[in-house]
Design a protein around this motif. Structure first.
Motif, PDB file in Angstrom:
ATOM      1  N   PHE A   5       0.865  -1.167   0.000  1.00 31.77           N
ATOM      2  CA  PHE A   5       0.000   0.000   0.000  1.00 31.77           C
ATOM      3  C   PHE A   5       0.902   1.218   0.000  1.00 31.77           C
ATOM      4  O   PHE A   5       1.612   1.461   0.958  1.00 31.77           O
ATOM      5  CB  PHE A   5      -0.806  -0.170   1.287  1.00 31.77           C
ATOM      6  N   LYS A   6       0.946   1.962  -1.120  1.00 28.29           N
ATOM      7  CA  LYS A   6       1.849   3.112  -1.241  1.00 28.29           C
ATOM      8  C   LYS A   6       1.064   4.389  -1.510  1.00 28.29           C
ATOM      9  O   LYS A   6       0.281   4.459  -2.453  1.00 28.29           O
ATOM     10  CB  LYS A   6       2.843   2.910  -2.388  1.00 28.29           C
ATOM     11  N   GLN A   7       1.319   5.387  -0.693  1.00 30.14           N
ATOM     12  CA  GLN A   7       0.700   6.686  -0.910  1.00 30.14           C
ATOM     13  C   GLN A   7       1.405   7.355  -2.088  1.00 30.14           C
ATOM     14  O   GLN A   7       2.617   7.269  -2.234  1.00 30.14           O
ATOM     15  CB  GLN A   7       0.825   7.555   0.340  1.00 30.14           C
ATOM     16  N   ARG A   8       0.619   8.015  -2.942  1.00 32.59           N
ATOM     17  CA  ARG A   8       1.218   8.713  -4.077  1.00 32.59           C
ATOM     18  C   ARG A   8       1.986   9.921  -3.577  1.00 32.59           C
ATOM     19  O   ARG A   8       1.579  10.588  -2.629  1.00 32.59           O
ATOM     20  CB  ARG A   8       0.150   9.135  -5.068  1.00 32.59           C
ATOM     21  N   PHE A   9       3.089  10.218  -4.254  1.00 30.13           N
ATOM     22  CA  PHE A   9       4.006  11.264  -3.805  1.00 30.13           C
ATOM     23  C   PHE A   9       3.381  12.654  -3.860  1.00 30.13           C
ATOM     24  O   PHE A   9       3.417  13.389  -2.899  1.00 30.13           O
ATOM     25  CB  PHE A   9       5.291  11.209  -4.637  1.00 30.13           C
ATOM     26  N   PHE A  10       2.788  13.038  -4.968  1.00 33.35           N
ATOM     27  CA  PHE A  10       2.149  14.353  -5.086  1.00 33.35           C
ATOM     28  C   PHE A  10       0.666  14.160  -5.345  1.00 33.35           C
ATOM     29  O   PHE A  10       0.286  13.624  -6.376  1.00 33.35           O
ATOM     30  CB  PHE A  10       2.756  15.172  -6.229  1.00 33.35           C
ATOM     31  N   SER A  11      -0.156  14.594  -4.403  1.00 35.36           N
ATOM     32  CA  SER A  11      -1.595  14.461  -4.557  1.00 35.36           C
ATOM     33  C   SER A  11      -2.293  15.436  -3.618  1.00 35.36           C
ATOM     34  O   SER A  11      -1.909  15.578  -2.465  1.00 35.36           O
ATOM     35  CB  SER A  11      -2.024  13.032  -4.229  1.00 35.36           C
ATOM     36  N   TRP A  12      -3.312  16.108  -4.118  1.00 33.12           N
ATOM     37  CA  TRP A  12      -4.087  17.032  -3.279  1.00 33.12           C
ATOM     38  C   TRP A  12      -4.983  16.275  -2.318  1.00 33.12           C
ATOM     39  O   TRP A  12      -5.270  16.731  -1.224  1.00 33.12           O
ATOM     40  CB  TRP A  12      -4.937  17.956  -4.144  1.00 33.12           C
ATOM     41  N   PHE A  13      -5.474  15.134  -2.732  1.00 33.76           N
ATOM     42  CA  PHE A  13      -6.342  14.316  -1.899  1.00 33.76           C
ATOM     43  C   PHE A  13      -5.631  13.000  -1.612  1.00 33.76           C
ATOM     44  O   PHE A  13      -4.638  12.666  -2.228  1.00 33.76           O
ATOM     45  CB  PHE A  13      -7.678  14.044  -2.606  1.00 33.76           C
ATOM     46  N   ASP A  14      -6.179  12.230  -0.674  1.00 30.55           N
ATOM     47  CA  ASP A  14      -5.614  10.918  -0.365  1.00 30.55           C
ATOM     48  C   ASP A  14      -5.626  10.066  -1.629  1.00 30.55           C
ATOM     49  O   ASP A  14      -6.689   9.824  -2.199  1.00 30.55           O
ATOM     50  CB  ASP A  14      -6.447  10.214   0.709  1.00 30.55           C
ATOM     51  N   SER A  15      -4.476   9.623  -2.077  1.00 31.22           N
ATOM     52  CA  SER A  15      -4.377   8.760  -3.255  1.00 31.22           C
ATOM     53  C   SER A  15      -3.333   7.693  -2.981  1.00 31.22           C
ATOM     54  O   SER A  15      -2.249   7.989  -2.481  1.00 31.22           O
ATOM     55  CB  SER A  15      -3.953   9.551  -4.491  1.00 31.22           C
ATOM     56  N   TYR A  16      -3.669   6.465  -3.324  1.00 29.68           N
ATOM     57  CA  TYR A  16      -2.785   5.347  -3.057  1.00 29.68           C
ATOM     58  C   TYR A  16      -2.816   4.370  -4.224  1.00 29.68           C
ATOM     59  O   TYR A  16      -3.830   4.228  -4.899  1.00 29.68           O
ATOM     60  CB  TYR A  16      -3.230   4.582  -1.795  1.00 29.68           C
ATOM     61  N   ASP A  17      -1.728   3.678  -4.407  1.00 33.12           N
ATOM     62  CA  ASP A  17      -1.665   2.549  -5.315  1.00 33.12           C
ATOM     63  C   ASP A  17      -1.369   1.329  -4.457  1.00 33.12           C
ATOM     64  O   ASP A  17      -0.521   1.371  -3.568  1.00 33.12           O
ATOM     65  CB  ASP A  17      -0.563   2.739  -6.360  1.00 33.12           C
ATOM     66  N   ILE A  18      -2.084   0.238  -4.729  1.00 41.09           N
ATOM     67  CA  ILE A  18      -1.915  -0.980  -3.963  1.00 41.09           C
ATOM     68  C   ILE A  18      -1.474  -2.071  -4.930  1.00 41.09           C
ATOM     69  O   ILE A  18      -2.144  -2.331  -5.930  1.00 41.09           O
ATOM     70  CB  ILE A  18      -3.213  -1.381  -3.224  1.00 41.09           C
ATOM     71  N   TYR A  19      -0.333  -2.693  -4.618  1.00 40.57           N
ATOM     72  CA  TYR A  19       0.273  -3.694  -5.488  1.00 40.57           C
ATOM     73  C   TYR A  19       0.211  -5.074  -4.847  1.00 40.57           C
ATOM     74  O   TYR A  19       0.281  -5.196  -3.632  1.00 40.57           O
ATOM     75  CB  TYR A  19       1.743  -3.325  -5.752  1.00 40.57           C
ATOM     76  N   ASN A  20       0.110  -6.102  -5.694  1.00 41.60           N
ATOM     77  CA  ASN A  20       0.146  -7.475  -5.194  1.00 41.60           C
ATOM     78  C   ASN A  20       1.591  -7.967  -5.113  1.00 41.60           C
ATOM     79  O   ASN A  20       2.522  -7.209  -5.384  1.00 41.60           O
ATOM     80  CB  ASN A  20      -0.728  -8.398  -6.060  1.00 41.60           C
ATOM     81  N   GLU A  21       1.762  -9.244  -4.769  1.00 46.74           N
ATOM     82  CA  GLU A  21       3.107  -9.811  -4.599  1.00 46.74           C
ATOM     83  C   GLU A  21       3.953  -9.764  -5.868  1.00 46.74           C
ATOM     84  O   GLU A  21       5.176  -9.709  -5.818  1.00 46.74           O
ATOM     85  CB  GLU A  21       3.017 -11.283  -4.142  1.00 46.74           C
ATOM     86  N   GLN A  22       3.297  -9.778  -7.021  1.00 47.51           N
ATOM     87  CA  GLN A  22       4.011  -9.756  -8.295  1.00 47.51           C
ATOM     88  C   GLN A  22       4.368  -8.331  -8.743  1.00 47.51           C
ATOM     89  O   GLN A  22       4.936  -8.140  -9.802  1.00 47.51           O
ATOM     90  CB  GLN A  22       3.173 -10.426  -9.395  1.00 47.51           C
ATOM     91  N   GLY A  23       4.001  -7.334  -7.924  1.00 48.68           N
ATOM     92  CA  GLY A  23       4.289  -5.947  -8.276  1.00 48.68           C
ATOM     93  C   GLY A  23       3.272  -5.341  -9.220  1.00 48.68           C
ATOM     94  O   GLY A  23       3.459  -4.237  -9.728  1.00 48.68           O
ATOM     95  N   GLU A  24       2.167  -6.033  -9.469  1.00 53.15           N
ATOM     96  CA  GLU A  24       1.097  -5.528 -10.331  1.00 53.15           C
ATOM     97  C   GLU A  24       0.112  -4.717  -9.496  1.00 53.15           C
ATOM     98  O   GLU A  24      -0.156  -5.052  -8.338  1.00 53.15           O
ATOM     99  CB  GLU A  24       0.349  -6.699 -10.975  1.00 53.15           C
TER     100      GLU A  24
END
Length: 157
Positions: A5-24
């Motif tokens: 669970f990674k928070q996006r570096f530049f974002s006005w609102f809460d934004s995250y990308d969530i990756y599985n074990e394969q990095g997808e």
């Protein structure tokens, strides 16, 4: 199943990308303008599948969970001294461990571990690992983690 669970570096609102074990990319979380936190969870195809929404005007922070527009449960912070404590109203789940330090377990009604959540250090943005034994619990564990992160973010502002 492990989610990162990674928070996006530049974002006005809460934004995250969530990756599985394969990095997808498994999920994307988009914060929406709202009074209180409102987080839309999108699947890997960009389809809105769930929402974590802060309930405002409550004595202690509370977040409701919605799956496909239907209310499925909530999490609420409880009065505690020394370290945060939350009560989950969903499938008989509970939380134990050190929430303040981002090292905790989500436990099922019969005591089985549903998920382990831990903060990964030495990253530019907030990064967490969510490990679930059952793939079907991954979305719900993510929702709990998002609510706790949003509450912590509100407390620190």
């Amino acid at each position: 199943m492990k989610l990162v669970f990674k928070q996006r570096f530049f974002s006005w609102f809460d934004s995250y990308d969530i990756y599985n074990e394969q990095g997808e990319k498994a999920y994307t979380v988009e914060g929406k303008m709202s009074w209180g936190h409102k987080l839309h969870i999108l699947n890997k195809f960009g389809e809105h599948i769930a929402t974590v929404k802060q309930v405002v005007l409550t004595f202690l922070p509370r977040f409701d969970f919605y799956e496909n527009g239907k209310y499925i449960g909530s999490i609420q912070k409880k009065i505690s001294f020394l370290k945060p404590h939350f009560e989950i109203d969903f499938n008989g789940w509970s939380i134990s461990g050190n929430i303040f330090e981002w090292d905790y377990h989500i436990t099922g009604a019969s005591g089985q571990t549903i998920a382990k959540v831990s903060k990964e250090l030495l990253n530019f943005t907030d990064t967490y690992a969510i490990e679930t034994a059952d793939y079907n619990d991954a979305l719900y564990a993510l929702m709990v983690t998002l609510a706790i992160d949003a509450e912590k973010c509100s407390r620190n502002n």
